[in-house]
Design a protein around this motif. Structure first.
Motif, PDB file in Angstrom:
ATOM      1  N   ASP A   1       0.845  -1.202   0.000  1.00 25.62           N
ATOM      2  CA  ASP A   1       0.000   0.000   0.000  1.00 25.62           C
ATOM      3  C   ASP A   1       0.883   1.256   0.000  1.00 25.62           C
ATOM      4  O   ASP A   1       1.930   1.293   0.632  1.00 25.62           O
ATOM      5  CB  ASP A   1      -0.878  -0.008   1.251  1.00 25.62           C
ATOM      6  N   GLY A   2       0.432   2.249  -0.746  1.00 27.29           N
ATOM      7  CA  GLY A   2       1.194   3.502  -0.801  1.00 27.29           C
ATOM      8  C   GLY A   2       2.268   3.449  -1.877  1.00 27.29           C
ATOM      9  O   GLY A   2       3.243   4.195  -1.857  1.00 27.29           O
TER      10      GLY A   2
ATOM     11  N   SER B   1       2.654   4.446  -4.738  1.00 25.06           N
ATOM     12  CA  SER B   1       3.031   5.633  -5.534  1.00 25.06           C
ATOM     13  C   SER B   1       4.190   6.361  -4.853  1.00 25.06           C
ATOM     14  O   SER B   1       4.848   7.199  -5.441  1.00 25.06           O
ATOM     15  CB  SER B   1       1.824   6.568  -5.680  1.00 25.06           C
TER      16      SER B   1
ATOM     17  N   ASN C   1      -6.023  14.761   3.217  1.00 22.09           N
ATOM     18  CA  ASN C   1      -5.489  15.414   2.015  1.00 22.09           C
ATOM     19  C   ASN C   1      -6.285  16.690   1.757  1.00 22.09           C
ATOM     20  O   ASN C   1      -7.360  16.660   1.151  1.00 22.09           O
ATOM     21  CB  ASN C   1      -5.604  14.472   0.805  1.00 22.09           C
TER      22      ASN C   1
ATOM     23  N   TYR D   1       0.465  14.649   6.846  1.00 15.27           N
ATOM     24  CA  TYR D   1      -0.131  13.776   5.831  1.00 15.27           C
ATOM     25  C   TYR D   1       0.965  13.238   4.924  1.00 15.27           C
ATOM     26  O   TYR D   1       1.611  13.992   4.209  1.00 15.27           O
ATOM     27  CB  TYR D   1      -1.180  14.517   4.998  1.00 15.27           C
TER      28      TYR D   1
ATOM     29  N   GLY E   1       0.404  10.426   2.872  1.00 11.69           N
ATOM     30  CA  GLY E   1      -0.198   9.883   1.642  1.00 11.69           C
ATOM     31  C   GLY E   1       0.065   8.397   1.509  1.00 11.69           C
ATOM     32  O   GLY E   1      -0.103   7.811   0.447  1.00 11.69           O
ATOM     33  N   SER E   2       0.486   7.779   2.601  1.00 13.06           N
ATOM     34  CA  SER E   2       0.650   6.323   2.668  1.00 13.06           C
ATOM     35  C   SER E   2      -0.103   5.888   3.925  1.00 13.06           C
ATOM     36  O   SER E   2       0.325   6.205   5.045  1.00 13.06           O
ATOM     37  CB  SER E   2       2.146   5.982   2.765  1.00 13.06           C
ATOM     38  N   LEU E   3      -1.227   5.170   3.723  1.00 18.89           N
ATOM     39  CA  LEU E   3      -2.123   4.880   4.852  1.00 18.89           C
ATOM     40  C   LEU E   3      -1.390   4.250   6.026  1.00 18.89           C
ATOM     41  O   LEU E   3      -1.565   4.666   7.170  1.00 18.89           O
ATOM     42  CB  LEU E   3      -3.253   3.952   4.387  1.00 18.89           C
TER      43      LEU E   3
ATOM     44  N   PHE F   1      -7.085  10.358  11.464  1.00 14.08           N
ATOM     45  CA  PHE F   1      -6.875  10.250  10.014  1.00 14.08           C
ATOM     46  C   PHE F   1      -8.251  10.231   9.355  1.00 14.08           C
ATOM     47  O   PHE F   1      -9.155   9.542   9.833  1.00 14.08           O
ATOM     48  CB  PHE F   1      -6.127   8.961   9.686  1.00 14.08           C
TER      49      PHE F   1
ATOM     50  N   TYR G   1     -10.271   9.976   5.506  1.00 18.03           N
ATOM     51  CA  TYR G   1     -10.402   9.955   4.070  1.00 18.03           C
ATOM     52  C   TYR G   1     -11.895   9.960   3.733  1.00 18.03           C
ATOM     53  O   TYR G   1     -12.503   8.897   3.592  1.00 18.03           O
ATOM     54  CB  TYR G   1      -9.685   8.799   3.382  1.00 18.03           C
TER      55      TYR G   1
ATOM     56  N   LYS H   1     -12.058   6.588  -1.019  1.00 18.27           N
ATOM     57  CA  LYS H   1     -11.025   5.966  -1.862  1.00 18.27           C
ATOM     58  C   LYS H   1     -10.567   4.617  -1.310  1.00 18.27           C
ATOM     59  O   LYS H   1     -10.260   3.700  -2.066  1.00 18.27           O
ATOM     60  CB  LYS H   1      -9.812   6.895  -1.962  1.00 18.27           C
ATOM     61  N   LEU H   2     -10.523   4.490   0.007  1.00 22.69           N
ATOM     62  CA  LEU H   2      -9.867   3.328   0.617  1.00 22.69           C
ATOM     63  C   LEU H   2     -10.746   2.084   0.564  1.00 22.69           C
ATOM     64  O   LEU H   2     -11.970   2.162   0.567  1.00 22.69           O
ATOM     65  CB  LEU H   2      -9.444   3.666   2.046  1.00 22.69           C
TER      66      LEU H   2
ATOM     67  N   GLU I   1      -7.903  -2.813   3.503  1.00 23.54           N
ATOM     68  CA  GLU I   1      -7.232  -1.614   4.037  1.00 23.54           C
ATOM     69  C   GLU I   1      -7.960  -1.139   5.300  1.00 23.54           C
ATOM     70  O   GLU I   1      -7.380  -1.084   6.386  1.00 23.54           O
ATOM     71  CB  GLU I   1      -7.202  -0.487   2.986  1.00 23.54           C
TER      72      GLU I   1
HETATM   73  P1  P6P Z   1      -4.467  10.531  -1.794  1.00 23.29           P
HETATM   74  C1  P6P Z   1      -2.094   5.204  -1.352  1.00 23.29           C
HETATM   75  O1  P6P Z   1      -2.299   5.297  -2.747  1.00 23.29           O
HETATM   76  C2  P6P Z   1      -3.467   5.138  -0.677  1.00 23.29           C
HETATM   77  O2  P6P Z   1      -4.172   4.036  -1.134  1.00 23.29           O
HETATM   78  C3  P6P Z   1      -3.300   5.095   0.831  1.00 23.29           C
HETATM   79  O3  P6P Z   1      -2.141   4.446   1.227  1.00 23.29           O
HETATM   80  C4  P6P Z   1      -3.274   6.565   1.213  1.00 23.29           C
HETATM   81  O4  P6P Z   1      -3.775   6.801   2.518  1.00 23.29           O
HETATM   82  C5  P6P Z   1      -4.197   7.196   0.169  1.00 23.29           C
HETATM   83  O5  P6P Z   1      -4.196   6.319  -0.964  1.00 23.29           O
HETATM   84  C6  P6P Z   1      -3.702   8.554  -0.257  1.00 23.29           C
HETATM   85  O6  P6P Z   1      -4.649   9.044  -1.197  1.00 23.29           O
HETATM   86  O7  P6P Z   1      -5.710  10.733  -2.639  1.00 23.29           O
HETATM   87  O8  P6P Z   1      -4.430  11.470  -0.616  1.00 23.29           O
HETATM   88  O9  P6P Z   1      -3.171  10.517  -2.566  1.00 23.29           O
END
Ligand code: P6P
Length: 334
Positions: A114-115, A117, A209, A241, A243-245, A259, A261, A274-275, A280
């Motif tokens: 996860d995360g 990117s 975010n 933040y 950006g990695s859960l 936290f 989302y 999104k999650l 997750e």
């Molecule tokens: P955003 C990473 O792609 C993820 O799935 C989670 O790990 C993280 O919390 C979330 O998306 C971040 O999303 O839209 O803020 O980039």
């Protein structure tokens, strides 16, 4: 104490235990060590950094390390003899036990990396997993329904965070609390470094975010404005933040905080959040509750009570210190 010793001691507390769960977790831990080794040298091997030219079921570009992690966990776990079926963020359909291998009594849903990117930026990433007892008859091939169970019924849940150290944070079920194990590279063992982890009841950190501000509901906007307020000499909460859960959650677990989302109310991008619920949000929610925190949806439902209907279904996710989540709920529960 090593993780292996911890699992055996937990097993000995259950007279009816057969050792299957301990064995399953041992295979998961083996795969995690292999993934950790590859993550640690990702920058050195050009064959696993960067993106493949493929996209996964989420429509996201698949990073090579994603693929590698999915292969390691899938290959190891579906052949270990203790699973009947597996679900992975990287695979559209359920992953069956290959022909010729023993079918076990557990299921696992996993986000292998996860995360992802953040891999190229050398930011902490993680693996998240959720274990259930199968609901279908023993010995038959596992089904999607075996995976689609409420989070409150999880037999175990946890995550591995590949950060400044590799840590495995685990709860072996409701009422069992949370323990943290740090990988000692010198001996290749996860060592109990954080026994009985407790999320601080309140915390000064919020993770969201803020780039999505204009998509939020008015309730979420009002909450965020409130916790940033300096009226009457109030101290605003600190924004953190990653950006990695796994990384954002782990920091809040240790330091306290919240936290969020939420869903997009003004775009079709993430109308349900999104999650992913199964691999997750539900496992993180069990960890949060077992550490004394709370985990709810943006409209105040308890995450662990949600009944999943699809393998990759998304949900909103508000998780953290009990007092912080309760304060959030005053903005959404009228
Ligand atoms: P955003 C990473 O792609 C993820 O799935 C989670 O790990 C993280 O919390 C979330 O998306 C971040 O999303 O839209 O803020 O980039």
């Amino acid at each position: 104490m090593s993780l292996s010793q911890y699992l055996i001691e937990e097993q000995l507390k259950l007279p009816q235990a057969t050792g299957d769960f301990t064995a399953l977790m041992s295979h998961l831990v083996y795969a995690a060590k292999i993934v950790s080794r590859e993550v640690r040298k990702a920058g050195l091997l050009d064959n696993i950094l960067g993106s493949t030219d493929q996209t996964n079921v989420q429509g996201e570009t698949v990073m090579k390390l994603d693929e590698y992690a999915d292969r390691i966990f899938t290959h190891t776990l579906t052949r270990c003899g203790h699973l009947c079926v597996m679900g992975s963020e990287e695979q559209e359909e359920i992953v069956p036990v290959p022909t010729g291998y023993k079918i076990g009594k557990y299921t696992i849903a996993i986000d292998p990396l996860d995360g992802s990117s953040n891999i190229d930026a050398n930011v902490s990433i993680g693996t998240i997993f959720s274990v259930h007892l199968r609901s279908s008859p023993q010995g038959t091939p596992g089904t999607k329904e075996d995976l689609l169970q409420k989070g409150a019924k999880q037999r175990a849940a946890g995550y591995i965070v590949y950060g400044s150290s590799t840590m495995l944070v685990l709860s072996v079920g409701v009422g069992k609390g949370v323990s943290g194990f740090t990988l000692d590279p010198s001996c290749g063992e996860f060592i109990l470094s954080h026994p009985e982890m407790k999320m601080p009841e309140s915390g000064g950190i919020y993770s969201i975010n803020e780039g999505n501000y204009n998509y939020w509901s008015d309730e979420v906007k009002n909450y965020i404005r409130d916790i940033k307020s300096i009226e009457g000499g109030r101290k605003p909460q600190s924004a953190r933040y990653i950006g990695s859960l796994v990384a954002d959650f782990h920091r809040n677990l240790l330091k306290g905080g919240i936290f969020l989302y939420p869903n997009d109310t003004k775009s079709s991008k993430y109308p349900k959040g999104k999650l992913r619920l199964l691999y997750e949000v539900a496992p993180m929610a069990l960890i949060a509750e077992q550490a004394g925190g709370m985990a709810v949806t943006v409209d105040g439902q308890r995450i662990l009570d949600l009944q999943p209907s699809e393998l990759h279904e998304r949900t909103t996710f508000i998780v953290g210190s009990k007092k912080e989540v309760e304060h959030f709920l005053t903005f959404v529960r009228k």
